[in-house]
Design a protein around this motif. Structure first.
Motif, short mmCIF file in Angstrom:
data_model
loop_
_atom_site.label_atom_id
_atom_site.label_comp_id
_atom_site.label_asym_id
_atom_site.label_seq_id
_atom_site.Cartn_x
_atom_site.Cartn_y
_atom_site.Cartn_z
N MET A 32 25.33 52.24 41.27
CA MET A 32 26.16 51.35 40.29
C MET A 32 24.12 50.37 39.89
SD MET A 32 28.84 48.19 40.74
CE MET A 32 29.05 49.00 42.06
N ASP A 33 23.90 50.04 39.36
CA ASP A 33 22.33 48.60 39.48
C ASP A 33 22.93 47.85 39.68
OD1 ASP A 33 20.29 47.64 38.65
OD2 ASP A 33 20.47 48.38 36.89
N ARG A 34 22.73 47.55 40.72
CA ARG A 34 22.86 46.23 41.29
C ARG A 34 22.65 45.60 40.84
NH1 ARG A 34 27.46 47.41 44.87
NH2 ARG A 34 26.19 49.07 45.75
N ASN A 35 21.82 45.29 39.51
CA ASN A 35 21.04 43.70 38.82
C ASN A 35 21.94 44.45 37.58
OD1 ASN A 35 19.00 42.64 40.82
ND2 ASN A 35 18.34 44.85 41.02
N ARG A 36 23.34 44.88 37.44
CA ARG A 36 23.48 44.68 36.15
C ARG A 36 25.53 43.99 36.07
NH1 ARG A 36 21.14 46.06 31.16
NH2 ARG A 36 18.51 46.82 32.01
N CYS A 37 26.12 44.08 35.27
CA CYS A 37 26.84 43.79 35.44
C CYS A 37 27.87 45.27 34.86
CB CYS A 37 27.99 43.17 34.62
SG CYS A 37 29.49 42.43 34.10
N PRO A 38 28.87 45.29 36.67
CA PRO A 38 29.71 46.98 36.08
C PRO A 38 30.39 47.14 35.45
CG PRO A 38 30.20 45.45 38.42
CD PRO A 38 28.97 44.24 37.76
N ARG A 39 30.48 45.94 34.34
CA ARG A 39 31.82 45.92 33.63
C ARG A 39 31.31 46.07 31.83
NH1 ARG A 39 34.78 42.24 29.88
NH2 ARG A 39 36.76 43.55 29.16
N CYS A 40 29.96 45.39 31.85
CA CYS A 40 29.67 45.64 30.58
C CYS A 40 27.71 46.03 30.47
CB CYS A 40 29.21 44.17 29.71
SG CYS A 40 28.80 43.14 30.68
N GLY A 41 27.33 45.85 31.86
CA GLY A 41 25.59 46.37 31.74
C GLY A 41 24.44 45.05 31.87
N TRP A 42 25.70 44.29 32.06
CA TRP A 42 23.32 42.86 31.09
C TRP A 42 23.79 41.97 32.34
CZ3 TRP A 42 24.21 40.83 26.76
CH2 TRP A 42 23.25 39.29 26.68
N PRO A 43 22.62 42.33 31.99
CA PRO A 43 21.16 41.80 33.01
C PRO A 43 21.77 40.54 34.07
CG PRO A 43 20.56 42.35 31.15
CD PRO A 43 21.65 42.43 30.83
N LEU A 44 21.81 40.43 35.07
CA LEU A 44 22.03 39.40 35.80
C LEU A 44 21.13 38.20 35.43
CD1 LEU A 44 23.81 40.67 39.03
CD2 LEU A 44 24.76 39.99 36.81
N ALA A 45 19.47 38.37 35.45
CA ALA A 45 18.50 37.61 35.16
C ALA A 45 19.22 37.60 33.90
CB ALA A 45 17.19 38.45 34.75
N GLU A 46 19.03 37.04 32.97
CA GLU A 46 19.38 37.10 31.82
C GLU A 46 20.17 36.00 31.60
OE1 GLU A 46 19.30 39.75 28.54
OE2 GLU A 46 17.14 40.71 29.67
N LEU A 47 21.76 36.19 32.71
CA LEU A 47 22.42 34.76 32.13
C LEU A 47 22.36 33.84 33.30
CD1 LEU A 47 25.27 36.81 34.50
CD2 LEU A 47 25.30 36.34 32.35
N PRO A 48 22.72 32.36 31.76
CA PRO A 48 22.45 31.29 32.45
C PRO A 48 22.11 30.52 33.11
CG PRO A 48 24.61 31.55 30.51
CD PRO A 48 23.51 32.57 30.79
N ALA A 49 21.97 29.11 33.73
CA ALA A 49 21.53 29.26 35.25
C ALA A 49 22.88 28.27 35.05
CB ALA A 49 20.74 27.98 35.32
N THR A 50 23.93 28.26 34.31
CA THR A 50 24.77 27.35 34.91
C THR A 50 26.39 28.11 35.17
OG1 THR A 50 25.68 27.42 32.18
CG2 THR A 50 24.46 25.39 33.25
N ALA A 51 26.07 29.60 34.85
CA ALA A 51 26.66 30.75 35.09
C ALA A 51 26.90 31.00 36.68
CB ALA A 51 26.84 31.79 34.62
N THR A 52 26.05 30.37 37.84
CA THR A 52 26.04 30.72 38.50
C THR A 52 27.47 29.44 39.10
OG1 THR A 52 23.81 31.45 38.36
CG2 THR A 52 24.74 31.01 40.46
#
Length: 56
Positions: A1-21
């Motif tokens: 599993m890629d630890r830097n991507r969502c395991p469900r959809c594969g979206w890169p975590l670095a591209e999530l908006p700051a307000t998502a954290t």
């Protein structure tokens, strides 16, 4: 599993908006992915998710 991507959809975590954290502690935080899954990160690596990746 890629630890830097969502395991469900594969979206890169670095591209999530700051307000998502949602920081909880210095080492653990929760991130809301664009697909709707909540991801638990420990020291920047995904250790859990609310939904599994869909099977094809």
């Amino acid at each position: 599993m890629d630890r830097n991507r969502c395991p469900r959809c594969g979206w890169p975590l670095a591209e999530l908006p700051a307000t998502a954290t949602q920081p909880v502690t210095r080492q653990l935080d929760y991130v809301r992915c664009v697909c709707g899954s909540w991801l638990a990160r420990l020291d920047g690596e995904i250790v859990g998710a609310t939904r599994a990746r869909p099977t094809r």
